[in-house]
Motif scaffolding. Structure first.
Motif, short mmCIF file in Angstrom:
data_model
loop_
_atom_site.label_atom_id
_atom_site.label_comp_id
_atom_site.label_asym_id
_atom_site.label_seq_id
_atom_site.Cartn_x
_atom_site.Cartn_y
_atom_site.Cartn_z
N ARG A 351 62.80 52.10 53.35
CA ARG A 351 63.57 50.96 53.84
C ARG A 351 62.75 49.68 53.78
O ARG A 351 61.52 49.73 53.83
CB ARG A 351 64.00 51.21 55.30
CG ARG A 351 64.89 52.43 55.50
CD ARG A 351 65.25 52.58 56.98
NE ARG A 351 66.07 53.74 57.21
CZ ARG A 351 65.59 54.97 57.41
NH1 ARG A 351 64.28 55.16 57.42
NH2 ARG A 351 66.41 55.98 57.63
N PRO A 352 63.42 48.54 53.72
CA PRO A 352 62.69 47.27 53.83
C PRO A 352 62.16 47.09 55.25
O PRO A 352 62.66 47.70 56.20
CB PRO A 352 63.76 46.22 53.51
CG PRO A 352 65.06 46.88 53.81
CD PRO A 352 64.87 48.34 53.51
N VAL A 353 61.14 46.26 55.38
CA VAL A 353 60.55 46.02 56.70
C VAL A 353 61.56 45.27 57.57
O VAL A 353 62.01 44.18 57.21
CB VAL A 353 59.26 45.19 56.57
CG1 VAL A 353 58.65 44.93 57.95
CG2 VAL A 353 58.26 45.91 55.67
N GLY A 355 63.43 42.83 59.94
CA GLY A 355 63.13 41.48 60.38
C GLY A 355 62.27 40.69 59.41
O GLY A 355 61.94 39.53 59.67
N TRP A 356 61.89 41.29 58.27
CA TRP A 356 61.02 40.61 57.32
C TRP A 356 61.66 40.53 55.94
O TRP A 356 61.68 39.49 55.32
CB TRP A 356 59.68 41.35 57.26
CG TRP A 356 58.64 40.67 56.41
CD1 TRP A 356 58.19 41.05 55.18
CD2 TRP A 356 57.87 39.51 56.74
NE1 TRP A 356 57.22 40.21 54.72
CE2 TRP A 356 56.99 39.24 55.67
CE3 TRP A 356 57.86 38.66 57.85
CZ2 TRP A 356 56.12 38.16 55.67
CZ3 TRP A 356 56.98 37.60 57.85
CH2 TRP A 356 56.12 37.34 56.77
N ILE A 357 62.19 41.66 55.47
CA ILE A 357 62.80 41.73 54.14
C ILE A 357 64.27 42.13 54.31
O ILE A 357 64.58 43.07 55.05
CB ILE A 357 62.12 42.78 53.25
CG1 ILE A 357 60.61 42.50 53.14
CG2 ILE A 357 62.76 42.83 51.87
CD1 ILE A 357 60.27 41.24 52.41
N ALA A 358 65.16 41.43 53.62
CA ALA A 358 66.58 41.81 53.60
C ALA A 358 66.95 42.22 52.17
O ALA A 358 66.54 41.56 51.20
CB ALA A 358 67.45 40.65 54.06
N LEU A 359 67.72 43.30 52.05
CA LEU A 359 68.16 43.78 50.74
C LEU A 359 69.67 43.99 50.76
O LEU A 359 70.23 44.38 51.79
CB LEU A 359 67.48 45.11 50.39
CG LEU A 359 65.99 45.10 50.05
CD1 LEU A 359 65.50 46.52 49.84
CD2 LEU A 359 65.72 44.26 48.81
N ARG A 360 70.30 43.77 49.64
CA ARG A 360 71.70 44.11 49.47
C ARG A 360 71.93 44.57 48.04
O ARG A 360 71.11 44.30 47.14
CB ARG A 360 72.61 42.93 49.81
CG ARG A 360 72.57 41.78 48.81
CD ARG A 360 73.57 40.69 49.19
NE ARG A 360 73.64 39.64 48.17
CZ ARG A 360 74.44 38.59 48.24
NH1 ARG A 360 75.25 38.44 49.30
NH2 ARG A 360 74.45 37.68 47.27
#
Length: 529
Positions: A351-353, A355-360
């Motif tokens: 998973r992305p970190v 609160g730091w990295i957003a993915l879609r």
């Protein structure tokens, strides 16, 4: 007394800052630096700080001024990071170019950069790669058409040039698996404050500790060479090992002499070392790290088994030159254990970190977000996004969708947010994943050192290109291995050196497609490469 900041703050005076903090780290090299070939293979931090200062003075004597581009194109070694610091100390912008670039790609990138100066070495200049038109300084002695760096040494050491955080700091480039790589411009904000600063925090498991022997065997011409240097040395390890050449006979002696506890290497390098993993070099390992490309389960399993620790960990990172790390996944001996009717995969990237990295995930045709579990193109929103592609502003614009950056990677997200990576969009094939098929082939055929599956065009089975030690494969074992897989063509067998690769060890799939599947083209659009 100067306040000690919690994270690295500037590339130019970085080694001086470490020296002020009384860093105890001893740096050991697999071979002497091209920047200082007579100075041996062992360095203290104060010695490195002095080398950076003296090199900055020599570059100032070569008329390098604030804002100038200085291209660095030489054999792979850690002095890429030292040269980058020397150039940055003057307020100029280092541009790191891999020695593995094809001549035509190097010429294109130099034309985009228009550097004030080119730094190289005798070995690279003797190859005559592109015969650069720029004024050239040779780092390790006299060379035709170049100024010997030794003739520029001895001048006054200039002060550190102040630089605003959002000013250009360094130019790196992408791997270039599909042709001419993209130049990537980072600032102090993106590369140091955010990407490296995040990593330099004291995190459980992943952070370098004072008792560690931390080793790196990557392409130092790529951005990871700089960010690893900043984050790993900020952790004050007892020893840092820097391996310039991936060949086992050149790299493994240093690892056996000083067994590492933390190691980051290219997936292709791990594969080269895999047959000798049990030779004692990795007995003390607590953390293996792989980036840049897919790593296959048998390779991970072999190295975890080689550690004498009770619970060694393998961390696989997925990210890009433009964004820095996006997700992390941890593997253990148990998570990659073989089980009946189960093929462990490294395509689950975690998973992305939060609160730091957003993915879609978006539909590649419409750009609209898709539901969880549906395959599409992965987009990222990150705090450390680069400033753009020098010389290609239109290409940069096509990669952006508002605050979202299009990675060009194909994948999906599970209900819990885990990322499953399939392929680069340009390398995709319908209804299957090339990389997952490659995982299975590696699992079932240990004699295969590298497997590459290529889409061959409509109505034709995909073509496997396999690297084996002797360029042979038992036909019966092949038929048994693919018995329940989608139909595949008869494999092409190659030796390790015949496989075209980038400087980061990635396979140049488009060259294989041109070589063996002329006219087939690619299934993916390639819009975001």
């Amino acid at each position: 007394m100067r306040l000690l900041r919690p994270r690295p703050l500037d590339l130019g005076p970085f080694f001086e800052t470490l020296a002020e903090r009384d860093s105890p780290t001893v740096v050991r090299l697999s071979r002497p630096l091209d920047l200082a070939p007579e100075s041996g293979r062992e360095w203290t931090v104060p010695q490195l700080a002095e080398l950076v200062r003296e090199t900055a003075a020599a570059l100032a004597a070569a008329k390098v001024r604030p804002g100038d581009h200085v291209a660095i194109h030489k054999r792979n070694h850690w002095d890429y990071a030292l040269l980058a610091a020397s150039v940055a100390r003057l307020g100029a912008v280092p541009a790191l170019l891999s020695s593995q670039l094809p001549p035509e790609a190097l010429a294109v990138l130099l034309a985009r950069l228009k550097p004030k100066l080119l730094l190289s070495d005798r070995y690279t200049l003797a190859l005559g790669v592109g015969r650069p038109k720029q004024r050239t300084v040779c780092l390790d002695g006299p060379a035709p058409g170049a100024t010997d760096l030794a003739t520029l040494r001895g001048g006054r050491i200039p002060p550190v040039h102040p630089r605003r955080d959002d000013d250009p700091l360094v130019v790196i480039h992408t791997s270039g698996t599909t042709g001419v790589p993209k130049l990537v411009l980072h600032s102090t904000t993106s590369l140091v404050r955010r990407i490296t600063g995040f990593e330099a925090h004291r995190w459980p498991v992943t952070s370098v500790r004072p008792e560690d022997t931390a080793a790196s065997a990557v392409s130092f011409a790529h951005g990871r060479g700089v960010s690893w240097t900043l984050s790993a040395l900020w952790g004050r390890p007892r020893t840092a090992l820097l391996l310039a050449d991936p060949e086992p006979e050149l790299a493994l002696p240093l690892l056996r002499e000083h067994p590492p506890t933390v190691l980051e290497a290219l997936p292709a390098t791990y594969q080269q070392w895999q047959p000798q993993a049990g030779g004692g070099a990795f007995l003390r390992m607590r953390l293996f790290i792989s980036t840049f490309d897919a790593v296959h389960p048998p390779t991970v399993r072999e190295f975890l088994a080689a550690s004498g620790r009770r619970h060694p960990v393998w961390m696989q990172g997925w990210g890009q030159s433009e964004t820095g790390p996006l997700t992390f996944r941890f593997f253990t001996r148990r998570s990659l254990a073989r089980r009946e009717q189960r093929h462990p995969t490294t395509r689950d990237l975690g998973r992305p970190v939060p609160g730091w990295i957003a993915l879609r995930v978006v539909d590649p045709a419409t750009g609209r977000p898709v539901a969880r579990g549906v395959t599409g193109v992965l987009q990222a929103r990150v705090p450390g996004l680069c400033q753009g592609y020098p010389g290609e502003p239109d290409r940069w614009t096509t990669k952006l969708d508002g605050p979202w950056f299009n990675t060009g990677d194909l994948g999906s997200r599970s209900r819990t947010g885990r990322v499953r990576l399939l392929d680069r969009e340009v390398d995709m094939m319908p209804d299957a994943s090339c990389v997952e098929l490659e995982d299975v082939l590696h699992e079932r055929l240990p004699e295969v050192e590298e497997a590459v599956v290529l889409w061959a065009g409509a109505g034709r089975p995909p073509l496997p290109v396999l690297v084996t030690r002797d360029e042979r494969l038992d036909p019966g074992r092949w038929r048994h291995a693919v018995r329940d897989l989608p139909p595949l063509a008869e494999p092409v067998l190659l030796g390790w050196e015949a496989l075209p690769r980038t400087g980061t060890g990635k396979v140049r799939r488009h060259l294989l497609r041109d070589r063996y599947l002329a006219g087939a083209g690619a299934y993916g659009s390639g819009r975001w490469t």
